[in-house]
Enzyme design. Structure first.
Site, PDB file in Angstrom:
ATOM      1  N   ARG A 169     -42.252   8.306  42.478  1.00 48.09           N
ATOM      2  CA  ARG A 169     -42.449   9.059  41.240  1.00 48.09           C
ATOM      3  C   ARG A 169     -43.933   9.199  40.885  1.00 48.09           C
ATOM      4  NH1 ARG A 169     -39.944   5.438  37.403  1.00 48.09           N
ATOM      5  NH2 ARG A 169     -40.079   7.045  35.805  1.00 48.09           N
ATOM      6  N   LYS A 221     -46.052   6.888  40.008  1.00 51.35           N
ATOM      7  CA  LYS A 221     -46.429   6.063  38.858  1.00 51.35           C
ATOM      8  C   LYS A 221     -47.325   4.919  39.348  1.00 51.35           C
ATOM      9  CE  LYS A 221     -43.641   8.171  35.865  1.00 51.35           C
ATOM     10  NZ  LYS A 221     -44.092   8.851  34.631  1.00 51.35           N
ATOM     11  N   GLN A 250     -48.563   1.719  37.456  1.00 53.73           N
ATOM     12  CA  GLN A 250     -47.653   0.613  37.202  1.00 53.73           C
ATOM     13  C   GLN A 250     -47.546  -0.348  38.382  1.00 53.73           C
ATOM     14  OE1 GLN A 250     -44.573   3.593  35.721  1.00 53.73           O
ATOM     15  NE2 GLN A 250     -44.163   1.897  34.333  1.00 53.73           N
ATOM     16  N   HIS A 286     -47.358  -6.995  39.289  1.00 54.08           N
ATOM     17  CA  HIS A 286     -46.053  -6.447  39.675  1.00 54.08           C
ATOM     18  C   HIS A 286     -45.743  -6.751  41.144  1.00 54.08           C
ATOM     19  CE1 HIS A 286     -42.703  -3.512  39.583  1.00 54.08           C
ATOM     20  NE2 HIS A 286     -43.086  -3.265  40.825  1.00 54.08           N
ATOM     21  N   HIS A 300     -45.345 -10.590  41.822  1.00 51.20           N
ATOM     22  CA  HIS A 300     -44.070 -11.084  41.294  1.00 51.20           C
ATOM     23  C   HIS A 300     -42.902 -10.683  42.192  1.00 51.20           C
ATOM     24  CE1 HIS A 300     -41.111 -12.306  38.358  1.00 51.20           C
ATOM     25  NE2 HIS A 300     -40.601 -11.093  38.302  1.00 51.20           N
ATOM     26  N   TYR A 322     -33.174  -1.969  29.258  1.00 48.30           N
ATOM     27  CA  TYR A 322     -34.293  -1.167  28.760  1.00 48.30           C
ATOM     28  C   TYR A 322     -34.660  -0.072  29.762  1.00 48.30           C
ATOM     29  CZ  TYR A 322     -39.071   0.180  27.696  1.00 48.30           C
ATOM     30  OH  TYR A 322     -40.205   0.915  27.442  1.00 48.30           O
ATOM     31  N   LYS A 341     -40.068  -2.671  23.587  1.00 48.08           N
ATOM     32  CA  LYS A 341     -40.636  -2.791  24.939  1.00 48.08           C
ATOM     33  C   LYS A 341     -41.524  -4.019  25.092  1.00 48.08           C
ATOM     34  CE  LYS A 341     -43.558  -0.430  28.307  1.00 48.08           C
ATOM     35  NZ  LYS A 341     -44.376   0.775  28.605  1.00 48.08           N
ATOM     36  N   THR A 346     -42.121  -8.588  27.628  1.00 48.76           N
ATOM     37  CA  THR A 346     -43.165  -9.469  28.153  1.00 48.76           C
ATOM     38  C   THR A 346     -43.115 -10.829  27.470  1.00 48.76           C
ATOM     39  OG1 THR A 346     -44.547  -7.524  28.542  1.00 48.76           O
ATOM     40  CG2 THR A 346     -45.623  -9.661  28.664  1.00 48.76           C
ATOM     41  N   GLN A 393     -40.470 -12.794  29.066  1.00 44.62           N
ATOM     42  CA  GLN A 393     -40.939 -13.315  30.354  1.00 44.62           C
ATOM     43  C   GLN A 393     -41.768 -14.576  30.144  1.00 44.62           C
ATOM     44  OE1 GLN A 393     -39.916 -12.309  33.196  1.00 44.62           O
ATOM     45  NE2 GLN A 393     -40.023 -10.102  33.511  1.00 44.62           N
TER      46      GLN A 393
END
Length: 279
Positions: A132, A134, A137, A142, A145, A182, A199, A203, A206
């Site tokens: 996509r 993106k 992001q 990310h 993890h 979400y 949103k 976090t 987490q």
């Protein structure tokens, strides 16, 4: 070198749990290593280069279905983790690994294996970002993890498929029920934005998750629990790393970010007021 090879063979093939040895992708680290390396290469190099001159793919329907399946899988994992021990049979103070053929021990082992498979499926999160376009992001946090979690889950499945460390999976699955809900709602389109005010709380969840895991792992370290100390230490260390990384992300995006937005809004208001006076 021969000593290292012998140590590796002893670790992998003499100290593993034979009950999980024949489970899919658990018999050796080779397939997992190839999957994780391919994932990192595609998401950080090959994928962005492939998409450079292409339009982003429209994956709205795929994303809705994918996230819905993830919600169902996460609910199942929470249920299995609780039913297999953490709802009453397990001790939060200290829970050794049960290597017997006890039905609940075997049920937890199967749940840990399913958790491992889910961590592999979750690598698609980043693949969808790439397709996509993106790319913003695809952060270090990310990728780190998503790369580390399948490895941790594989270690748990091959060597410690029940006991103290499985609380991590139950908590993580619970967080993922909320998180993928979400994502599913946000995939439906901009008209859902008004329902997604929470949103930034993802976090925070987490951070709470890793704080609980840190405390739970440290508890097993200091109370003499009959659970492998190196694993507890690594769980606690990894929790600290994630607390730092997610905490930095939260501060940068939601505390400093909100301040920047407020300052920009104040400047815009002042500018408009100045223009009105001049007129």
């Amino acid at each position: 070198m021969s000593g290292i090879v012998e140590w590796y063979k002893d670790l992998m093939y003499n100290r593993n749990d034979p009950r999980t040895n024949e489970m899919f992708l658990v018999s050796g680290p080779g397939p997992l290593f190839m999957i994780v390396v391919s994932y990192i290469y595609f998401c950080t190099s090959a994928g962005p280069r492939y998409m450079r001159d292409k339009k982003p793919y429209d994956l709205r329907v795929v994303m809705i279905v994918y996230n819905f399946i993830q919600v169902l899988c996460s609910i199942y994992l929470v249920y299995e983790g609780l039913a297999s021990g953490w709802l009453g049979d397990y001790s939060f103070y200290c829970q050794p690994v049960d290597y017997s053929d006890n039905p609940k021990a075997l049920r937890m082992a199967k749940g840990v294996h399913f958790y491992f498979i889910c961590k592999l499926i979750e690598l698609l999160d980043t693949v969808f970002f790439v397709l996509r376009k993106k790319n913003r992001q695809i952060t270090f946090l990310h990728v780190y993890h998503h790369s580390l979690m399948p490895i941790c889950a594989w270690i748990g499945c091959r060597f410690l498929p029940n006991g103290h460390g499985t609380l991590l999976g139950v908590i993580n699955a619970f967080i993922h029920v909320i998180m993928y809900t979400y994502y599913m709602l946000s995939s439906m389109g901009p008209h859902m934005s008004k329902y997604l005010w929470w949103k930034k709380h993802l976090t925070l969840l987490q951070l709470i998750q890793f704080s609980i895991i840190f405390v739970h792992s440290m508890l097993g370290l200091v109370n003499g629990c009959n659970y492998p100390k190196p694993i507890l230490f690594l769980l606690a260390l990894n929790a600290i790393i994630f607390i730092y990384m997610f905490g930095s992300f939260y501060i940068e995006n939601y505390i400093k970010g909100d301040k920047r937005k407020k300052m920009l809004a104040d400047k815009t208001t002042d500018s408009d007021a100045g223009r009105n006076k001049a007129e």
